[in-house]
Motif scaffolding. Structure first.
Motif, PDB file in Angstrom:
ATOM      1  N   ASP A   1      -9.441   8.836 -14.620  1.00 21.15           N
ATOM      2  CA  ASP A   1     -10.201   7.842 -13.873  1.00 21.15           C
ATOM      3  C   ASP A   1      -9.976   8.018 -12.378  1.00 21.15           C
ATOM      4  OD1 ASP A   1     -11.941   5.552 -13.733  1.00 21.15           O
ATOM      5  OD2 ASP A   1     -10.201   4.367 -13.142  1.00 21.15           O
ATOM      6  N   ALA A   2     -10.976   7.638 -11.623  1.00 19.61           N
ATOM      7  CA  ALA A   2     -10.888   7.520 -10.169  1.00 19.61           C
ATOM      8  C   ALA A   2     -11.705   6.300  -9.795  1.00 19.61           C
ATOM      9  CB  ALA A   2     -11.426   8.765  -9.480  1.00 19.61           C
ATOM     10  N   CYS A   3     -11.063   5.333  -9.151  1.00 20.67           N
ATOM     11  CA  CYS A   3     -11.733   4.059  -8.904  1.00 20.67           C
ATOM     12  C   CYS A   3     -11.275   3.466  -7.583  1.00 20.67           C
ATOM     13  CB  CYS A   3     -11.421   3.087 -10.046  1.00 20.67           C
ATOM     14  SG  CYS A   3     -12.222   1.474  -9.881  1.00 20.67           S
ATOM     15  N   ALA A   4     -12.205   2.864  -6.844  1.00 21.35           N
ATOM     16  CA  ALA A   4     -11.863   2.148  -5.618  1.00 21.35           C
ATOM     17  C   ALA A   4     -11.128   0.865  -5.984  1.00 21.35           C
ATOM     18  CB  ALA A   4     -13.128   1.823  -4.829  1.00 21.35           C
ATOM     19  N   CYS A   5      -9.946   0.663  -5.365  1.00 24.37           N
ATOM     20  CA  CYS A   5      -9.144  -0.509  -5.712  1.00 24.37           C
ATOM     21  C   CYS A   5      -8.129  -0.794  -4.617  1.00 24.37           C
ATOM     22  CB  CYS A   5      -8.428  -0.292  -7.044  1.00 24.37           C
ATOM     23  SG  CYS A   5      -7.514  -1.740  -7.631  1.00 24.37           S
ATOM     24  N   CYS A   6      -7.893  -2.090  -4.354  1.00 22.70           N
ATOM     25  CA  CYS A   6      -6.947  -2.487  -3.318  1.00 22.70           C
ATOM     26  C   CYS A   6      -5.611  -2.942  -3.879  1.00 22.70           C
ATOM     27  CB  CYS A   6      -7.542  -3.611  -2.472  1.00 22.70           C
ATOM     28  SG  CYS A   6      -7.859  -5.133  -3.419  1.00 22.70           S
ATOM     29  N   ALA A   7      -5.475  -2.968  -5.213  1.00 22.99           N
ATOM     30  CA  ALA A   7      -4.282  -3.542  -5.830  1.00 22.99           C
ATOM     31  C   ALA A   7      -3.193  -2.495  -6.057  1.00 22.99           C
ATOM     32  CB  ALA A   7      -4.658  -4.186  -7.160  1.00 22.99           C
ATOM     33  N   PRO A   8      -1.928  -2.934  -6.180  1.00 15.67           N
ATOM     34  CA  PRO A   8      -0.842  -2.004  -6.506  1.00 15.67           C
ATOM     35  C   PRO A   8      -0.883  -1.586  -7.977  1.00 15.67           C
ATOM     36  CG  PRO A   8       0.005  -4.250  -6.322  1.00 15.67           C
ATOM     37  CD  PRO A   8      -1.424  -4.303  -5.911  1.00 15.67           C
ATOM     38  N   HIS A   9      -0.513  -0.331  -8.229  1.00 19.79           N
ATOM     39  CA  HIS A   9      -0.510   0.215  -9.585  1.00 19.79           C
ATOM     40  C   HIS A   9       0.806   0.916  -9.862  1.00 19.79           C
ATOM     41  CE1 HIS A   9      -4.823  -0.375 -10.640  1.00 19.79           C
ATOM     42  NE2 HIS A   9      -4.962  -0.392  -9.323  1.00 19.79           N
ATOM     43  N   VAL A  10       1.064   1.173 -11.154  1.00 21.23           N
ATOM     44  CA  VAL A  10       2.262   1.922 -11.523  1.00 21.23           C
ATOM     45  C   VAL A  10       2.081   3.389 -11.126  1.00 21.23           C
ATOM     46  CG1 VAL A  10       2.863   0.354 -13.396  1.00 21.23           C
ATOM     47  CG2 VAL A  10       1.391   2.311 -13.875  1.00 21.23           C
ATOM     48  N   ALA A  11       3.186   4.140 -11.149  1.00 22.05           N
ATOM     49  CA  ALA A  11       3.164   5.518 -10.657  1.00 22.05           C
ATOM     50  C   ALA A  11       2.697   6.520 -11.703  1.00 22.05           C
ATOM     51  CB  ALA A  11       4.545   5.915 -10.150  1.00 22.05           C
ATOM     52  N   ARG A  12       2.903   6.214 -12.979  1.00 16.57           N
ATOM     53  CA  ARG A  12       2.500   7.131 -14.045  1.00 16.57           C
ATOM     54  C   ARG A  12       1.938   6.332 -15.204  1.00 16.57           C
ATOM     55  NH1 ARG A  12       4.546  12.067 -12.394  1.00 16.57           N
ATOM     56  NH2 ARG A  12       3.546  13.032 -14.209  1.00 16.57           N
TER      57      ARG A  12
ATOM     58  N   THR B   1      -6.506   7.309  -8.214  1.00 13.89           N
ATOM     59  CA  THR B   1      -6.824   8.429  -9.100  1.00 13.89           C
ATOM     60  C   THR B   1      -5.764   8.526 -10.188  1.00 13.89           C
ATOM     61  OG1 THR B   1      -7.867   9.640  -7.293  1.00 13.89           O
ATOM     62  CG2 THR B   1      -7.233  10.911  -9.233  1.00 13.89           C
ATOM     63  N   ILE B   2      -6.218   8.605 -11.439  1.00 18.22           N
ATOM     64  CA  ILE B   2      -5.307   8.667 -12.582  1.00 18.22           C
ATOM     65  C   ILE B   2      -5.456  10.017 -13.270  1.00 18.22           C
ATOM     66  CG2 ILE B   2      -4.622   7.596 -14.757  1.00 18.22           C
ATOM     67  CD1 ILE B   2      -5.833   4.998 -13.777  1.00 18.22           C
ATOM     68  N   GLY B   3      -4.431  10.875 -13.160  1.00 17.35           N
ATOM     69  CA  GLY B   3      -4.405  12.154 -13.842  1.00 17.35           C
ATOM     70  C   GLY B   3      -5.595  13.025 -13.532  1.00 17.35           C
ATOM     71  N   GLU B   4      -5.832  13.969 -14.418  1.00 12.30           N
ATOM     72  CA  GLU B   4      -6.963  14.882 -14.298  1.00 12.30           C
ATOM     73  C   GLU B   4      -8.098  14.408 -15.185  1.00 12.30           C
ATOM     74  OE1 GLU B   4      -7.440  17.472 -12.383  1.00 12.30           O
ATOM     75  OE2 GLU B   4      -5.474  17.356 -11.411  1.00 12.30           O
ATOM     76  N   GLY B   5      -9.096  13.790 -14.564  1.00 14.66           N
ATOM     77  CA  GLY B   5     -10.282  13.373 -15.315  1.00 14.66           C
ATOM     78  C   GLY B   5     -10.135  12.086 -16.091  1.00 14.66           C
TER      79      GLY B   5
ATOM     80  N   PHE C   1       0.823  -1.202   0.000  1.00 14.51           N
ATOM     81  CA  PHE C   1       0.000   0.000   0.000  1.00 14.51           C
ATOM     82  C   PHE C   1       0.859   1.255   0.000  1.00 14.51           C
ATOM     83  CE2 PHE C   1      -3.863  -2.209   2.098  1.00 14.51           C
ATOM     84  CZ  PHE C   1      -4.411  -2.457   0.849  1.00 14.51           C
ATOM     85  N   LYS C   2       2.002   1.196   0.677  1.00 16.12           N
ATOM     86  CA  LYS C   2       2.867   2.360   0.814  1.00 16.12           C
ATOM     87  C   LYS C   2       3.821   2.521  -0.361  1.00 16.12           C
ATOM     88  CE  LYS C   2       2.874   1.741   5.848  1.00 16.12           C
ATOM     89  NZ  LYS C   2       3.737   1.475   7.033  1.00 16.12           N
ATOM     90  N   ASP C   3       4.318   1.396  -0.863  1.00 13.72           N
ATOM     91  CA  ASP C   3       5.299   1.440  -1.936  1.00 13.72           C
ATOM     92  C   ASP C   3       5.081   0.241  -2.850  1.00 13.72           C
ATOM     93  OD1 ASP C   3       7.430   1.719  -3.628  1.00 13.72           O
ATOM     94  OD2 ASP C   3       8.969   1.276  -2.126  1.00 13.72           O
TER      95      ASP C   3
ATOM     96  N   ALA D   1       0.526  10.749 -17.113  1.00 15.14           N
ATOM     97  CA  ALA D   1      -0.128  11.381 -15.963  1.00 15.14           C
ATOM     98  C   ALA D   1       0.204  10.634 -14.677  1.00 15.14           C
ATOM     99  CB  ALA D   1      -1.643  11.396 -16.176  1.00 15.14           C
ATOM    100  N   GLU D   2       0.175  11.354 -13.574  1.00  9.13           N
ATOM    101  CA  GLU D   2       0.491  10.777 -12.273  1.00  9.13           C
ATOM    102  C   GLU D   2      -0.670   9.914 -11.783  1.00  9.13           C
ATOM    103  OE1 GLU D   2       2.163  12.202  -7.890  1.00  9.13           O
ATOM    104  OE2 GLU D   2       1.095  13.618  -9.175  1.00  9.13           O
ATOM    105  N   ILE D   3      -0.328   8.829 -11.081  1.00 11.91           N
ATOM    106  CA  ILE D   3      -1.321   7.931 -10.496  1.00 11.91           C
ATOM    107  C   ILE D   3      -1.110   7.918  -8.991  1.00 11.91           C
ATOM    108  CG2 ILE D   3      -2.184   5.555 -10.415  1.00 11.91           C
ATOM    109  CD1 ILE D   3      -1.047   5.229 -13.269  1.00 11.91           C
ATOM    110  N   VAL D   4      -2.172   8.199  -8.253  1.00 16.37           N
ATOM    111  CA  VAL D   4      -2.081   8.331  -6.799  1.00 16.37           C
ATOM    112  C   VAL D   4      -3.134   7.434  -6.148  1.00 16.37           C
ATOM    113  CG1 VAL D   4      -2.244   9.883  -4.829  1.00 16.37           C
ATOM    114  CG2 VAL D   4      -1.244  10.700  -6.973  1.00 16.37           C
ATOM    115  N   ALA D   5      -2.713   6.675  -5.139  1.00 15.70           N
ATOM    116  CA  ALA D   5      -3.643   5.881  -4.331  1.00 15.70           C
ATOM    117  C   ALA D   5      -3.764   6.546  -2.966  1.00 15.70           C
ATOM    118  CB  ALA D   5      -3.138   4.455  -4.189  1.00 15.70           C
TER     119      ALA D   5
END
Length: 408
Positions: A210-221, A204-208, A7-9, A173-177
């Motif tokens: 996508d924003a989605c509830a998710c528990c999985a790890p994702h890439v940063a950009r 949350t992915i970039g501006e507009g 979750f952190k890294d 675009a930046e991806i933030v959990a």
């Protein structure tokens, strides 16, 4: 409770941890750590692999709110078992409560899944943004992803979605959990399949995008996804099912398809630009040849087939003929005026048969044939076909004389 490092890294590949417990769970041997970067199965994503203390991790699951790692260890006899289940086995292998172990994630596999899962979020976000459909089903394996949407989509829609999704990749675009507060959730627009409001993690992915509830790890950009490619789509439960690949899996898919295209170019002497037209032309020629081959094989079967006749019936047994060839021959004799035609052919370890007539019900013959020789088959009053068990030819001929030809 385990500190969930993923979750952190999401990029944590190796770490040390202390064993909290070693115990049997559902017949498998499970290890609980005080901290872990191993992602347990969830959110449509498979569990991570890797090693703990040098032992392969077979599975990672959340059990009663705890992250359990299931290990493959060796028995005292040295034979590899699925999972050993006795705690003294773990002690002998220095996997016991309080031990500090080195842990390693199978990073190429994890990163490929992160790329793919983020790609699915981007594509689902585009479907939601452009057509306001919801993602109502998601399955992901290491070959491709399958996503279900609750609305119809055309080929033109799919092209538009795919282009928009890849344009989002190019934005890098930046991806933030993050974990929004209850107040923030009230005004936040996001996608979610479940009605959860506590400890909700939003990706949350970039501006507009996508924003989605998710528990999985994702890439940063988004640029790390590289490529999103729709493989197929089709109607499914009043909506649309999309099959897609993303990231390194999409690259491997292109490599495979390109190799196929190159081999087709070699076989047909076609250019890359002209391969489709060449293959289509060769296929049409092949279909014509198949039709002509079937026509000639049926005519040859008719010429070679030896039959017996009565005033109102025709009967014959052949070797190696198909249903189509038998049917062609039967139709010929029926058109000539015979009342009923029964033809059989010995193929491998069984006989196949057809029974045809213009003015008689063939069902009684079929029933008697199936009962006498453990057969299966049926059809309409004027035509039926099926298979019977292997018998001596003389036994079948005797049956025909009694049932069809009706003579001693």
């Amino acid at each position: 409770m385990t500190d969930r490092l993923y979750f952190k890294d999401a990029y944590c590949r190796s770490f040390t941890a202390t064993i909290l417990s070693c115990r049997e769970i559902h017949g498998n041997y499970g290890v609980e750590l005080d901290r872990t970067a191993f992602f347990p199965e969830g959110g449509g994503q498979a569990p991570d692999g890797g090693t703990i203390g040098g032992f392969p991790v077979l599975d990672v699951q959340e059990v009663d709110g705890r992250v359990m790692h299931f290990l493959q260890i060796e028995s005292r006899e040295g034979d590899v078992q699925g999972i050993a289940s006795e705690e003294n086995e773990a002690r002998n292998l220095k996997l016991q409560k309080g031990a500090v172990v080195e842990c390693e994630i199978d990073w190429p596999l994890r990163y490929a899944r992160m790329q793919a899962h983020t790609g699915e979020h981007i594509l689902s976000g585009m479907v939601h943004n452009l057509y306001h459909y919801d993602n109502v089903g998601f399955h992901m394996n290491d070959r491709m992803m399958v996503v279900d949407f609750n609305g119809p989509l055309t080929a033109e829609d799919i092209d538009r979605i795919e282009l928009a999704a890849n344009a989002a990749i190019y934005q890098n675009a930046e991806i933030v959990a993050w974990y929004p507060t209850a107040e923030e959730l009230e005004t936040l627009e996001y996608r979610s399949k479940l009605d959860i409001t506590e400890d909700l993690r939003i990706v949350t992915i970039g501006e507009g995008i996508d924003a989605c509830a998710c528990c999985a790890p994702h890439v940063a950009r988004t640029g790390e996804v590289g490529l999103i490619k729709v493989l197929n789509f089709y109607p499914h439960k009043q909506g649309t099912r999309i099959e897609l690949v993303a990231g390194s899996v999409a690259l491997q898919e292109y490599i495979r398809l390109n190799a196929t295209a190159k081999e087709l170019m070699r076989l047909t002497s076609a250019t890359r630009e002209g391969i489709l037209e060449t293959v289509r032309k060769r296929y049409d020629e092949y279909q014509d040849l198949c039709y002509e081959n079937r026509r000639l094989s049926c005519r040859l079967a008719l010429c070679e087939l030896e039959v017996q006749r009565t005033e109102d019936a025709v009967y014959g047994i052949a070797e190696g003929l198909s249903f189509e060839e038998l049917r062609y021959c039967a139709n010929h004799y029926v058109e000539e005026g015979c009342g009923m035609c029964l033809l059989l052919s010995r193929n491998a370890e069984e006989y196949i048969y057809v029974v045809s007539s213009k003015n008689q019900d063939v069902q009684s013959v079929v029933k008697a044939l199936n009962e006498q020789f453990s057969g299966k088959g049926g059809g309409k009053p004027g035509y039926a076909q099926g298979k019977i068990a292997m018998r001596e030819r003389s036994e079948i001929e005797e049956f025909v004389r009694e049932v069809l030809l009706k003579k001693e």
